[in-house]
Design a protein around this motif. Structure first.
Motif, PDB file in Angstrom:
ATOM      1  N   SER A   1      -8.123  -8.263   7.361  1.00  0.00           N
ATOM      2  CA  SER A   1      -9.424  -8.035   7.999  1.00  0.00           C
ATOM      3  C   SER A   1      -9.416  -6.840   8.947  1.00  0.00           C
ATOM      4  CB  SER A   1      -9.866  -9.289   8.755  1.00  0.00           C
ATOM      5  OG  SER A   1      -8.901  -9.651   9.735  1.00  0.00           O
ATOM      6  N   PHE A   2      -8.239  -6.391   9.384  1.00  0.00           N
ATOM      7  CA  PHE A   2      -8.168  -5.200  10.231  1.00  0.00           C
ATOM      8  C   PHE A   2      -8.330  -3.907   9.415  1.00  0.00           C
ATOM      9  CE2 PHE A   2      -5.563  -7.811  13.367  1.00  0.00           C
ATOM     10  CZ  PHE A   2      -6.608  -7.911  14.271  1.00  0.00           C
ATOM     11  N   ILE A   3      -8.430  -4.028   8.100  1.00  0.00           N
ATOM     12  CA  ILE A   3      -8.630  -2.924   7.151  1.00  0.00           C
ATOM     13  C   ILE A   3      -7.398  -2.032   7.047  1.00  0.00           C
ATOM     14  CG2 ILE A   3      -9.974  -0.856   6.570  1.00  0.00           C
ATOM     15  CD1 ILE A   3     -12.398  -2.175   7.822  1.00  0.00           C
ATOM     16  N   MET A   4      -6.838  -1.628   8.171  1.00  0.00           N
ATOM     17  CA  MET A   4      -5.746  -0.659   8.155  1.00  0.00           C
ATOM     18  C   MET A   4      -4.383  -1.318   7.959  1.00  0.00           C
ATOM     19  SD  MET A   4      -7.036   2.115  11.005  1.00  0.00           S
ATOM     20  CE  MET A   4      -7.413   0.910  12.278  1.00  0.00           C
ATOM     21  N   SER A   5      -4.347  -2.419   7.221  1.00  0.00           N
ATOM     22  CA  SER A   5      -3.079  -3.076   6.908  1.00  0.00           C
ATOM     23  C   SER A   5      -2.244  -2.203   5.983  1.00  0.00           C
ATOM     24  CB  SER A   5      -3.340  -4.433   6.244  1.00  0.00           C
ATOM     25  OG  SER A   5      -2.123  -5.005   5.800  1.00  0.00           O
ATOM     26  N   TRP A   6      -0.950  -2.177   6.221  1.00  0.00           N
ATOM     27  CA  TRP A   6      -0.040  -1.488   5.312  1.00  0.00           C
ATOM     28  C   TRP A   6       0.528  -2.446   4.272  1.00  0.00           C
ATOM     29  CZ3 TRP A   6       3.046   1.707   9.453  1.00  0.00           C
ATOM     30  CH2 TRP A   6       2.206   2.734   9.932  1.00  0.00           C
ATOM     31  N   ASN A   7       0.120  -3.704   4.338  1.00  0.00           N
ATOM     32  CA  ASN A   7       0.589  -4.698   3.379  1.00  0.00           C
ATOM     33  C   ASN A   7      -0.535  -5.052   2.408  1.00  0.00           C
ATOM     34  OD1 ASN A   7       2.779  -4.604   5.123  1.00  0.00           O
ATOM     35  ND2 ASN A   7       2.239  -6.499   6.171  1.00  0.00           N
ATOM     36  N   THR A   8      -1.233  -4.042   1.941  1.00  0.00           N
ATOM     37  CA  THR A   8      -2.387  -4.226   1.061  1.00  0.00           C
ATOM     38  C   THR A   8      -2.001  -5.035  -0.170  1.00  0.00           C
ATOM     39  OG1 THR A   8      -3.104  -2.014   1.751  1.00  0.00           O
ATOM     40  CG2 THR A   8      -4.239  -3.008  -0.119  1.00  0.00           C
ATOM     41  N   GLY A   9      -2.599  -6.215  -0.302  1.00  0.00           N
ATOM     42  CA  GLY A   9      -2.285  -7.064  -1.439  1.00  0.00           C
ATOM     43  C   GLY A   9      -0.909  -7.681  -1.375  1.00  0.00           C
TER      44      GLY A   9
ATOM     45  N   LEU B   1       3.214   2.089 -12.017  1.00  0.00           N
ATOM     46  CA  LEU B   1       2.523   2.848 -10.971  1.00  0.00           C
ATOM     47  C   LEU B   1       1.026   2.903 -11.259  1.00  0.00           C
ATOM     48  CD1 LEU B   1       2.689   4.526  -8.403  1.00  0.00           C
ATOM     49  CD2 LEU B   1       3.175   6.533  -9.815  1.00  0.00           C
ATOM     50  N   ARG B   2       0.665   3.085 -12.528  1.00  0.00           N
ATOM     51  CA  ARG B   2      -0.753   3.095 -12.892  1.00  0.00           C
ATOM     52  C   ARG B   2      -1.406   1.764 -12.563  1.00  0.00           C
ATOM     53  NH1 ARG B   2      -3.411   0.829 -16.536  1.00  0.00           N
ATOM     54  NH2 ARG B   2      -1.533   0.120 -17.639  1.00  0.00           N
ATOM     55  N   ARG B   3      -0.749   0.677 -12.920  1.00  0.00           N
ATOM     56  CA  ARG B   3      -1.307  -0.648 -12.659  1.00  0.00           C
ATOM     57  C   ARG B   3      -1.373  -0.933 -11.154  1.00  0.00           C
ATOM     58  NH1 ARG B   3       1.853  -4.356 -14.026  1.00  0.00           N
ATOM     59  NH2 ARG B   3       3.557  -3.357 -15.143  1.00  0.00           N
ATOM     60  N   ALA B   4      -0.382  -0.454 -10.411  1.00  0.00           N
ATOM     61  CA  ALA B   4      -0.382  -0.672  -8.960  1.00  0.00           C
ATOM     62  C   ALA B   4      -1.545   0.055  -8.296  1.00  0.00           C
ATOM     63  CB  ALA B   4       0.944  -0.221  -8.356  1.00  0.00           C
ATOM     64  N   ARG B   5      -1.809   1.279  -8.726  1.00  0.00           N
ATOM     65  CA  ARG B   5      -2.927   2.022  -8.145  1.00  0.00           C
ATOM     66  C   ARG B   5      -4.267   1.361  -8.491  1.00  0.00           C
ATOM     67  NH1 ARG B   5      -0.662   8.131  -9.424  1.00  0.00           N
ATOM     68  NH2 ARG B   5       0.770   8.249  -7.638  1.00  0.00           N
ATOM     69  N   GLU B   6      -4.361   0.835  -9.705  1.00  0.00           N
ATOM     70  CA  GLU B   6      -5.574   0.117 -10.084  1.00  0.00           C
ATOM     71  C   GLU B   6      -5.714  -1.161  -9.261  1.00  0.00           C
ATOM     72  OE1 GLU B   6      -9.097  -0.792 -12.173  1.00  0.00           O
ATOM     73  OE2 GLU B   6      -7.970   1.063 -11.850  1.00  0.00           O
ATOM     74  N   ALA B   7      -4.599  -1.858  -9.044  1.00  0.00           N
ATOM     75  CA  ALA B   7      -4.639  -3.073  -8.220  1.00  0.00           C
ATOM     76  C   ALA B   7      -5.040  -2.739  -6.788  1.00  0.00           C
ATOM     77  CB  ALA B   7      -3.276  -3.760  -8.241  1.00  0.00           C
ATOM     78  N   TYR B   8      -4.521  -1.640  -6.262  1.00  0.00           N
ATOM     79  CA  TYR B   8      -4.864  -1.202  -4.904  1.00  0.00           C
ATOM     80  C   TYR B   8      -6.364  -0.962  -4.783  1.00  0.00           C
ATOM     81  CZ  TYR B   8      -4.871   1.914  -0.789  1.00  0.00           C
ATOM     82  OH  TYR B   8      -5.141   2.504   0.425  1.00  0.00           O
ATOM     83  N   ARG B   9      -6.946  -0.282  -5.787  1.00  0.00           N
ATOM     84  CA  ARG B   9      -8.382  -0.010  -5.762  1.00  0.00           C
ATOM     85  C   ARG B   9      -9.186  -1.304  -5.805  1.00  0.00           C
ATOM     86  NH1 ARG B   9     -12.340   0.097  -9.202  1.00  0.00           N
ATOM     87  NH2 ARG B   9     -10.970  -0.387 -10.973  1.00  0.00           N
ATOM     88  N   LYS B  10      -8.780  -2.219  -6.658  1.00  0.00           N
ATOM     89  CA  LYS B  10      -9.514  -3.484  -6.782  1.00  0.00           C
ATOM     90  C   LYS B  10      -9.396  -4.327  -5.513  1.00  0.00           C
ATOM     91  CE  LYS B  10      -9.356  -3.905 -11.810  1.00  0.00           C
ATOM     92  NZ  LYS B  10      -8.867  -4.710 -12.972  1.00  0.00           N
ATOM     93  N   ILE B  11      -8.242  -4.267  -4.856  1.00  0.00           N
ATOM     94  CA  ILE B  11      -8.073  -5.025  -3.613  1.00  0.00           C
ATOM     95  C   ILE B  11      -9.027  -4.504  -2.541  1.00  0.00           C
ATOM     96  CG2 ILE B  11      -6.468  -5.448  -1.700  1.00  0.00           C
ATOM     97  CD1 ILE B  11      -4.233  -5.460  -3.884  1.00  0.00           C
ATOM     98  N   LEU B  12      -9.128  -3.197  -2.420  1.00  0.00           N
ATOM     99  CA  LEU B  12     -10.049  -2.634  -1.430  1.00  0.00           C
ATOM    100  C   LEU B  12     -11.492  -3.033  -1.750  1.00  0.00           C
ATOM    101  CD1 LEU B  12      -8.659   0.960  -0.743  1.00  0.00           C
ATOM    102  CD2 LEU B  12      -8.043  -1.210   0.331  1.00  0.00           C
ATOM    103  N   GLU B  13     -11.829  -3.081  -3.029  1.00  0.00           N
ATOM    104  CA  GLU B  13     -13.186  -3.464  -3.425  1.00  0.00           C
ATOM    105  C   GLU B  13     -13.467  -4.938  -3.137  1.00  0.00           C
ATOM    106  OE1 GLU B  13     -13.474  -2.486  -7.524  1.00  0.00           O
ATOM    107  OE2 GLU B  13     -13.870  -0.348  -7.179  1.00  0.00           O
ATOM    108  N   SER B  14     -12.445  -5.779  -3.290  1.00  0.00           N
ATOM    109  CA  SER B  14     -12.652  -7.223  -3.163  1.00  0.00           C
ATOM    110  C   SER B  14     -12.540  -7.741  -1.742  1.00  0.00           C
ATOM    111  CB  SER B  14     -11.648  -7.974  -4.052  1.00  0.00           C
ATOM    112  OG  SER B  14     -10.319  -7.671  -3.667  1.00  0.00           O
ATOM    113  N   ARG B  15     -12.245  -6.852  -0.787  1.00  0.00           N
ATOM    114  CA  ARG B  15     -12.143  -7.301   0.603  1.00  0.00           C
ATOM    115  C   ARG B  15     -13.497  -7.723   1.178  1.00  0.00           C
ATOM    116  NH1 ARG B  15      -8.382  -2.713   3.525  1.00  0.00           N
ATOM    117  NH2 ARG B  15      -6.333  -3.665   3.154  1.00  0.00           N
TER     118      ARG B  15
END
Length: 412
Positions: free
Chosen positions: A395-403, A182-196
């Motif tokens: 690209s729609f930003i509000m994707s629920w399939n983040t990463g 869960l910790r790694r997933a939250r970190e991955a989520y943050r990095k994905i938003l940054e790398s968009r």
């Protein structure tokens, strides 16, 4: 009675007797194989026969029990596969043991000692030990726990720990693994938003995703009269992928009412892909109304678990050698999604996708690892080395399939 009549009766009797004598006795029913027991749950009122000694019958206020300074259980390994097993104990060192400094807990499995651990605070813990294979050579295994100190209760009982549950598990089922995932997933989520590389800070992106989730659009989305529990913006992207890939097969886990299967079928029909089919799997059969729709002729429904090896093998046989797109939207636990990824990824044709849905849940504050944690683990494994995230599809930003848009790389 005439002689001929008597002789006939004697012959018939002899034949019958001979038939009975030659008849084989019915085979004895096979003895039922007892189910393996890998856990003892002391929060239940009934006493488990796998508790061998040292755990008192009286339960505490929340279903816990007092244990003696030494207690033992008898547990089966979680599975026969050649994978490490882990022992997990859910317990609490009581305040009564804290007066003289840290208390030491010693553990052994079939006489093989595991690492001793010390505790200086009275707080609930879920401690994990890796168990050597040699310690599990004898099954079920006798597991002993012992504290170096105890105290005497008013009724005279010698007490050590407060215990709730003991279990032998595979790594993926341990709480330590889940917490780390869960910790790694939250970190991955943050990095994905940054790398968009969107002209919007990650915090605002997350806010939009969370707002779109909390606004129950997905609860009131329908297609041709059938409910479709998906993000409409993600459906738009999937339709574009179908246009680009022109798959022979679309494999979907999580049919529910059948609205998404009809949506995929409509996309195939609109592209004149009349030989293409949607193969959809669900453990429940809730799509009877959708089956009456004319588009259902493009759909084949499999009733059963999406990780049932027989179902996966049948789908693999159908899709072999064909362009295939896969979307996963059934049970969202990390363990289930990871199993789906491992089983369905080989079906994806080069240049096509396996879409892991609702990965945003890991970044939205859930307390258990889910789809994004499964994706993160999958991409670390050999099974995921042929896949890469395609952030262009968010690209729609509000994707629920983040990463979760995973493209299978084409052969070099």
């Amino acid at each position: 009675m005439t002689r001929s009549r008597a002789a006939s009766l004697l012959c018939a009797f002899a034949l019958a007797l001979g038939a009975c004598a030659c008849k084989k006795p019915a085979p004895r029913a096979a003895e039922p194989v007892p189910e393996p027991v890998s856990a003892v749950d002391w929060t239940k009122a009934s006493r488990s026969p796998r508790t061998l000694e040292g755990v008192y019958d009286a339960t505490g206020g929340d279903g816990w029990r007092w244990a003696a300074p030494k207690f033992a259980v008898l547990l089966d390994p979680p599975e026969k596969a050649a994978r490490p097993a882990f022992l997990e104990l859910d317990f609490l060192p009581p305040q009564e043991l804290m007066g003289e400094g840290a208390v030491t807990l010693r553990v052994s499995v079939n006489g093989v000692p595991l690492a001793s651990k010390q505790y200086s605070k009275s707080e609930r813990r879920q401690e994990t030990w890796e168990v050597p294979a040699a310690a599990l050579a004898k099954a079920p295994a006798r597991i002993e726990f012992e504290t170096d100190r105890s105290f005497r209760a008013p009724n005279g009982d010698a007490r050590g720990l407060i215990v709730l549950r003991a279990e032998l598990k595979v790594l993926e089922d341990t709480q330590a693994f889940k917490d780390d995932a869960l910790r790694r997933a939250r970190e991955a989520y943050r990095k994905i938003l940054e790398s968009r590389q969107e002209q919007m800070p990650p915090g605002k992106q997350h806010g939009l995703i969370r707002l779109f989730h909390d606004t129950p659009v997905w609860k009131s989305t329908w297609f041709h009269g059938e409910r479709i529990v998906k993000n409409p913006l993600d459906l738009w992207v999937v339709e574009q992928l179908i246009h680009e890939i022109r798959p022979r097969y679309i494999v979907e886990t999580g049919t529910l009412r059948g609205g998404s299967a009809l949506f995929f079928a409509q996309a195939l029909y609109g592209l004149a892909l009349t030989d293409s089919r949607v193969l959809t799997v669900d453990i429940g059969n809730y799509c009877q109304a959708a089956e009456a729709h004319p588009l259902w002729r493009f759909v084949r429904f499999f009733h059963g678990s999406s990780t049932d090896p027989r179902i996966v093998a049948e789908i693999a046989e159908l899709t072999r050698g064909h362009s295939t797109l896969v979307t996963l939207d059934s049970d969202h636990s990390m363990k289930h999604v990871l199993n789906e990824l491992r089983m369905y990824a080989p079906l994806v044709s080069p240049g096509s996708y396996i879409i892991v849905e609702d990965t945003h849940m890991d970044g939205a504050g859930g307390d258990q690892p889910g789809p994004l944690a499964a994706v993160d683990q999958f991409l670390r494994e050999d099974a995921g080395k042929d896949f890469e995230r395609d952030l262009r599809l968010e690209s729609f930003i509000m994707s629920w399939n983040t990463g979760g848009w995973l493209r299978r790389k084409k052969s070099p």
